[in-house]
Motif scaffolding. Structure first.
Motif, PDB file in Angstrom:
ATOM      1  N   ASP A 143      82.350  34.889   0.632  1.00 42.76           N
ATOM      2  CA  ASP A 143      83.050  35.382   1.839  1.00 42.76           C
ATOM      3  C   ASP A 143      82.039  35.861   2.870  1.00 42.76           C
ATOM      4  N   ASN A 144      81.052  36.617   2.394  1.00 41.76           N
ATOM      5  CA  ASN A 144      80.039  37.132   3.315  1.00 41.76           C
ATOM      6  C   ASN A 144      79.267  35.992   3.953  1.00 41.76           C
ATOM      7  N   PHE A 145      78.980  34.977   3.126  1.00 41.30           N
ATOM      8  CA  PHE A 145      78.255  33.802   3.620  1.00 41.30           C
ATOM      9  C   PHE A 145      79.056  33.166   4.761  1.00 41.30           C
ATOM     10  N   ALA A 146      80.368  33.022   4.550  1.00 36.23           N
ATOM     11  CA  ALA A 146      81.211  32.389   5.579  1.00 36.23           C
ATOM     12  C   ALA A 146      81.206  33.207   6.872  1.00 36.23           C
ATOM     13  N   ARG A 147      81.140  34.552   6.731  1.00 30.10           N
ATOM     14  CA  ARG A 147      81.148  35.401   7.934  1.00 30.10           C
ATOM     15  C   ARG A 147      79.912  35.161   8.800  1.00 30.10           C
ATOM     16  N   PHE A 148      78.800  34.729   8.163  1.00 26.39           N
ATOM     17  CA  PHE A 148      77.549  34.559   8.911  1.00 26.39           C
ATOM     18  C   PHE A 148      77.413  33.170   9.532  1.00 26.39           C
ATOM     19  N   VAL A 149      78.383  32.274   9.280  1.00 28.86           N
ATOM     20  CA  VAL A 149      78.246  30.928   9.843  1.00 28.86           C
ATOM     21  C   VAL A 149      78.203  31.013  11.370  1.00 28.86           C
ATOM     22  N   CYS A 150      79.012  31.925  11.955  1.00 23.57           N
ATOM     23  CA  CYS A 150      79.071  32.018  13.420  1.00 23.57           C
ATOM     24  C   CYS A 150      78.340  33.247  13.965  1.00 23.57           C
ATOM     25  N   LYS A 151      77.587  33.939  13.135  1.00 23.62           N
ATOM     26  CA  LYS A 151      76.816  35.066  13.683  1.00 23.62           C
ATOM     27  C   LYS A 151      75.482  35.163  12.950  1.00 23.62           C
ATOM     28  N   ASN A 152      74.531  35.859  13.557  1.00 25.10           N
ATOM     29  CA  ASN A 152      73.178  35.880  12.997  1.00 25.10           C
ATOM     30  C   ASN A 152      72.753  37.227  12.442  1.00 25.10           C
ATOM     31  N   ASN A 153      73.475  38.302  12.819  1.00 27.62           N
ATOM     32  CA  ASN A 153      73.026  39.634  12.383  1.00 27.62           C
ATOM     33  C   ASN A 153      74.146  40.349  11.643  1.00 27.62           C
ATOM     34  N   GLY A 154      73.778  41.232  10.722  1.00 26.30           N
ATOM     35  CA  GLY A 154      74.793  42.049  10.045  1.00 26.30           C
ATOM     36  C   GLY A 154      74.389  42.339   8.611  1.00 26.30           C
ATOM     37  N   VAL A 155      75.339  42.955   7.869  1.00 29.09           N
ATOM     38  CA  VAL A 155      75.064  43.310   6.470  1.00 29.09           C
ATOM     39  C   VAL A 155      75.552  42.173   5.578  1.00 29.09           C
ATOM     40  N   LEU A 156      74.642  41.614   4.781  1.00 33.72           N
ATOM     41  CA  LEU A 156      74.984  40.461   3.935  1.00 33.72           C
ATOM     42  C   LEU A 156      75.546  40.908   2.599  1.00 33.72           C
ATOM     43  N   PHE A 157      75.059  42.043   2.069  1.00 33.15           N
ATOM     44  CA  PHE A 157      75.489  42.482   0.741  1.00 33.15           C
ATOM     45  C   PHE A 157      75.282  43.986   0.640  1.00 33.15           C
ATOM     46  N   GLU A 158      76.198  44.640  -0.105  1.00 30.15           N
ATOM     47  CA  GLU A 158      76.030  46.086  -0.292  1.00 30.15           C
ATOM     48  C   GLU A 158      76.688  46.503  -1.589  1.00 30.15           C
TER      49      GLU A 158
ATOM     50  N   SER B   1      72.196  38.326  -7.043  1.00 27.31           N
ATOM     51  CA  SER B   1      71.990  37.071  -6.310  1.00 27.31           C
ATOM     52  C   SER B   1      73.029  36.931  -5.218  1.00 27.31           C
ATOM     53  N   VAL B   2      72.578  36.501  -4.042  1.00 25.87           N
ATOM     54  CA  VAL B   2      73.513  36.240  -2.934  1.00 25.87           C
ATOM     55  C   VAL B   2      73.090  34.942  -2.246  1.00 25.87           C
ATOM     56  N   LYS B   3      74.075  34.283  -1.638  1.00 21.78           N
ATOM     57  CA  LYS B   3      73.750  33.072  -0.884  1.00 21.78           C
ATOM     58  C   LYS B   3      73.200  33.474   0.478  1.00 21.78           C
ATOM     59  N   LEU B   4      72.112  32.836   0.895  1.00 24.48           N
ATOM     60  CA  LEU B   4      71.499  33.185   2.174  1.00 24.48           C
ATOM     61  C   LEU B   4      72.073  32.269   3.257  1.00 24.48           C
ATOM     62  N   PRO B   5      72.620  32.854   4.324  1.00 27.16           N
ATOM     63  CA  PRO B   5      73.342  32.017   5.299  1.00 27.16           C
ATOM     64  C   PRO B   5      72.407  31.235   6.219  1.00 27.16           C
ATOM     65  N   ILE B   6      71.735  30.225   5.642  1.00 24.97           N
ATOM     66  CA  ILE B   6      70.986  29.270   6.474  1.00 24.97           C
ATOM     67  C   ILE B   6      71.793  27.976   6.387  1.00 24.97           C
ATOM     68  N   THR B   7      72.471  27.661   7.474  1.00 19.52           N
ATOM     69  CA  THR B   7      73.392  26.511   7.455  1.00 19.52           C
ATOM     70  C   THR B   7      72.983  25.535   8.556  1.00 19.52           C
ATOM     71  N   LEU B   8      73.467  24.312   8.421  1.00 20.11           N
ATOM     72  CA  LEU B   8      73.036  23.243   9.330  1.00 20.11           C
ATOM     73  C   LEU B   8      73.310  23.592  10.792  1.00 20.11           C
ATOM     74  N   ASN B   9      74.441  24.274  11.047  1.00 15.92           N
ATOM     75  CA  ASN B   9      74.802  24.538  12.445  1.00 15.92           C
ATOM     76  C   ASN B   9      73.843  25.506  13.143  1.00 15.92           C
ATOM     77  N   LYS B  10      72.973  26.202  12.374  1.00 12.79           N
ATOM     78  CA  LYS B  10      72.028  27.124  13.003  1.00 12.79           C
ATOM     79  C   LYS B  10      71.022  26.363  13.870  1.00 12.79           C
ATOM     80  N   PHE B  11      70.879  25.030  13.621  1.00 15.11           N
ATOM     81  CA  PHE B  11      69.884  24.257  14.365  1.00 15.11           C
ATOM     82  C   PHE B  11      70.532  23.465  15.504  1.00 15.11           C
TER      83      PHE B  11
END
Length: 860
Positions: free
Chosen positions: A625-640, A737-747
């Motif tokens: 879920d957190n990973f999906a939240r970062f698809v359209c944004k670049n900053n924030g809390v990934l895990f806590e 372990s968490v997924k790091l939100p580096i996705t194709l759309n970032k480029f």
């Protein structure tokens, strides 16, 4: 260009206009930036204070990363140079602060830190004020390096507090000497524990006593500015006293001072007094002193006009509650609840539920309180509250009969809140037999009473009532046929809702096929629930955010555990508490997955003591879920979780990117052997190049460390890298372990297009491999502005007035990889009536269309 030319003028007015124009209008990636930087360099080197001031203001106003790269090394030299004018020092300190806030990694620490700290001794109070702002921010990140600032801040504060208002003429504001500097110094001292040196500590205590004494003096002016300045210093001093939490005398004095403000005619002062007293209430030294003001606070709750002040009064009552006054406070909160503002009702309900449970000496009082709560504010009673009642009733034999009798009486009311029906259904299904001996509550009467509410309830409540009915079949054989008739009726067996239909069919079969013994075994009483942290408390913490009163109490407990040398229990990871719906009480914390492979019997001893650092934990729950939240944004809390917070800040340009990962230690204990590792599959490694710098293996309590990841997109990719963090905390091995939100759309690089160009290109990409389409149901409310923001955040340009239907969204961009550039067009068609979307992506490469469509579909 004109503005850049003006920068080289030697006339102040021309230079000022040039800088003003640039500060406001120049984009940080303008091609003129090199010329501008040159002009700024010349002005900084000119030693003309006016020109230096203009240049520093421009750097601070633009404040971009490029500016930081160019000047972060220069400004500290100006700041600590002996011949720099005072006005330039002020500007340099604030300019450095601005650059540090935008790009902390670029501001070099080390050589000049001790000299910056000595600016606290400067003759000029303006320089001291600017330097204090800078040092406070730096000290929050690097407390050790700036530790020497404590004694200097104390002696400076002491000189200000003891000076007469005529001594510091330029910096006296309405008879208060240097109030804003005093506030900043007090705030700087809150970055550190009480000073260890007894002389410094004694001097600080004197300062704080003087500030408290001055608050008692008659005002020197009737103007509001005088009282504002005086109170600003007073409240900051009280914050420091609370932060140190070590001087009983000062804490009690602070409490009495705040008590006087509780009835002040100024609304803001009443608000601030209540807020500060909340924190004082959690200190063992001042808790009793706070309790003496209970009547005033209750009165504020009843008579206060401002809702935010009433909310603080509720917070304070909650904080000052203990066994001696719980019944009075809960009663007051309940009576206030009848007329409370809707915005704070849910919070009050949670607080009443927690206090009733925490301080219940007599659990019959607890049951009465919660049923009252449901009666008064049923809509605001969340699931956690009534789950908790059921848990407590099941776990305590002495209250079961009373609970059954009380809910039976409460259900007699013609209009019952649905939450009461849920509690009633559950408790009578378990313990209805305890009151069935009384002819007024015979089994049939109990059943008829519950069934009379059945048709007014929502599906989940009806499902619960069906379970109650089958329990009745076991408890009271005499009503078996009546209940079978209800289960057999068409409205149950042919119900449109699959859950109700399934329950009716299965319960009916169970009641006809099973023998009494089997029935009794399947339908016996619920076993007691394991004792864990109340899910209501967890909800309140989540609602209020960190650093709430409850958190402060926990921190106190932790601190006292440390003092007594007791081993600190490692909190279970937050991830292990599932959602309340997953398990009735939100309590069935799943045991953490074992780390690594099970030990073989041969090497058992070795395995018991090893950390098995090679093993990688499965992904933390919620990671997707957190990973999906970062698809359209670049900053924030990934895990806590309770121990660790991971924050991200990233930037991408064409096929390159840089990500800053911030690891924060939320505990007061060091993390040892702290090793974050990036894990990529073989496939991903060929398409995505990642370079990381190692981080320090020790993370101090309360500290944050940063790791930089340089990213290069070699070719298009579908998977994401996994970030695995392993460390030791208080003797236990932690593995996350968490997924790091580096996705194709970032480029993506956005591309603006006119309508005809767009449709011409759209037609060119018409082969079946190039287009991917997805029709899906909206997961979130269909808000046009949010949709636009998400498409822009996704990376493509949002093209206005291109689609003939104005309700549709159209976007275009180019994905940059090292090897190729892939043009992408997208079209999103919302259907409000059906709450559906159709998303179409056309790109020159099938795998890219597929991946972008997957990523973007998840966002709506």
């Amino acid at each position: 260009m004109e503005a850049v030319n003006l920068l080289s003028s030697n006339r102040y007015t021309e230079k000022q206009i040039g800088y003003l124009f640039i500060s406001v209008l120049v984009n940080s990636n303008s091609e003129l930036i090199r010329l501008i930087n040159n002009a700024i360099k010349n002005d900084l080197a000119s030693r003309n204070p006016t020109f230096m001031g203009l240049a520093l203001h421009c750097i601070a106003n633009v404040g971009s990363r490029e500016m930081a790269e160019a000047f972060a090394g220069e400004i500290p030299k100006i700041l600590v140079a002996g011949d720099t004018m005072d006005s330039v020092k002020q500007s340099a300190a604030l300019c450095l602060l601005r650059l540090y806030r935008t790009s902390p990694d670029l501001v070099p620490m080390g050589d000049w830190t001790s000299r910056v700290v000595h600016l606290l001794n400067d003759q000029h109070l303006g320089v001291v004020t600017a330097a204090t702002s800078l040092i406070t921010t730096l000290a929050q990140k690097n407390p050790e390096e700036f530790k020497t600032s404590v004694s200097l801040a104390v002696s400076r504060l002491s000189r200000i507090v003891t000076s007469a208002s005529t001594d510091l003429q330029d910096y006296t504001y309405y008879f208060v000497p240097a109030p804003w500097l005093s506030v900043k110094l007090l705030r700087l001292l809150q970055c550190y524990p009480p000073p260890e040196d007894p002389a410094v500590r004694g001097r600080l205590t004197e300062c704080l006593e003087t500030i408290l004494n001055k608050a008692q003096e008659p005002p020197k002016s009737k103007k509001v500015q005088h009282s504002n300045a005086k109170n600003a210093v007073l409240f900051e001093a009280i914050s420091l006293i609370i932060h140190h939490d070590s001087e009983p005398n000062l804490l009690v004095r602070a409490c009495n001072q705040l008590g006087q403000f509780l009835q002040h005619r100024e609304t803001n002062l009443r608000y601030l007094a209540l807020e500060s007293m909340c924190t004082l209430a959690s200190s063992e030294f001042s808790h009793e002193a706070v309790k003496t003001h209970i009547e005033t606070v209750i009165n504020a709750l009843k008579t206060e006009r401002d809702v935010s002040v009433r909310q603080r009064a509720v917070d304070l009552l909650y904080a000052m509650c203990d066994r001696s006054n719980a019944q009075q406070i809960v009663a007051e909160m309940l009576s206030y609840l009848e007329t409370a503002d809707y915005s704070i009702r849910e919070e009050i309900v949670l607080k009443v539920a927690i206090l009733a449970e925490k301080y219940a000496v007599d659990y019959t009082w607890y049951v009465d309180t919660i049923l009252n709560l449901i009666r008064i504010a049923g809509d605001y009673v969340s699931e956690e509250v009534w789950y908790r009642v059921i848990q407590i009733v099941i776990n305590r034999d002495d209250v079961q009969g009373y609970a059954a009798k009380t809910v039976f009486e409460a259900l007699q009311a013609p209009a019952c809140h649905e939450n009461l029906v849920k509690v009633g259904g559950y408790i009578l299904g378990e313990f209805g037999n305890l009151i069935a001996g009384d002819p007024r509550s015979s089994p049939l009467i109990q059943f008829n009473l519950l069934h009379s509410k059945f048709h007014l309830c929502s599906v989940p409540t009806r499902a619960l009532l069906l379970s109650t009915y089958i329990k009745f079949v076991n408890l009271f054989p005499e009503v078996k046929t009546t209940i079978q008739d209800v289960l057999r009726s068409d409205s149950q067996l042919k119900n449109a809702d699959v859950e109700l239909q399934q329950r009716a069919v299965e319960y009916l079969r169970l009641s006809t096929v099973a023998s009494t013994d089997i029935l009794a075994t399947v339908l016996e009483e619920m076993p007691p629930f394991p004792e864990r942290e109340s899910s209501i408390l967890a909800k309140l913490k989540k609602k209020k955010g960190p650093n709430t009163v409850t958190d402060l109490e926990d921190a106190k407990r932790e601190r006292s555990a440390d003092v007594n040398g007791g081993p600190e229990p490692a909190p279970a990871s937050a991830a292990s508490t599932p959602s309340p719906s997953a398990d009735l009480l939100g309590l069935g914390a799943t045991p953490p997955a074992p780390v690594g492979p099970p030990p073989s019997s041969g090497g058992l001893l070795v395995d018991v003591f090893s950390d098995s650092p090679s093993a990688v934990a499965p992904l933390a729950p919620g990671s997707e879920d957190n990973f999906a939240r970062f698809v359209c944004k670049n900053n924030g809390v990934l895990f806590e979780n309770q121990l660790l917070q991971i924050g991200l800040k990233s930037e991408f340009r064409q096929n390159l990117g840089r990500m800053f990962i911030f690891y924060g230690n939320k505990t007061s204990t060091q993390f040892l052997n702290f090793t974050p590792t990036l894990i990529c599959s073989d496939d991903l490694q060929t398409n995505l190049s990642l370079q990381t710098k190692p981080v320090d293996p020790t993370v101090d309590g309360g500290a944050q460390v940063q790791q930089v990841v340089n990213i290069e997109c070699v070719s298009d990719f579908t998977e994401a890298p996994v970030l695995n963090i392993q460390f030791r905390y208080g003797g236990t091995f932690q593995n996350v372990s968490v997924k790091l939100p580096i996705t194709l759309n970032k480029f993506f690089q956005p591309t603006e297009m006119a309508s005809q160009d767009f449709f011409q290109r759209w037609k060119q990409l018409s082969s079946p491999q190039q287009e991917v389409q997805n029709i899906f149901k909206a997961k979130h409310p269909m808000d046009t502005e949010i949709t636009k923001a998400k498409i822009i955040g996704f990376g493509s340009a949002l093209l206005e007035d291109v689609d003939p239907n104005p309700a549709n969204f159209v976007g275009a961009g180019i994905i940059h990889t090292k090897t190729t550039q892939i043009g992408c067009l997208l079209r999103l068609e919302p259907n409000l009536q059906a709450q559906m979307y159709r998303l179409t992506l056309r790109t020159s490469k099938e795998t890219v269309s597929q991946r972008l469509c997957e990523l973007l579909s998840e966002q709506f």
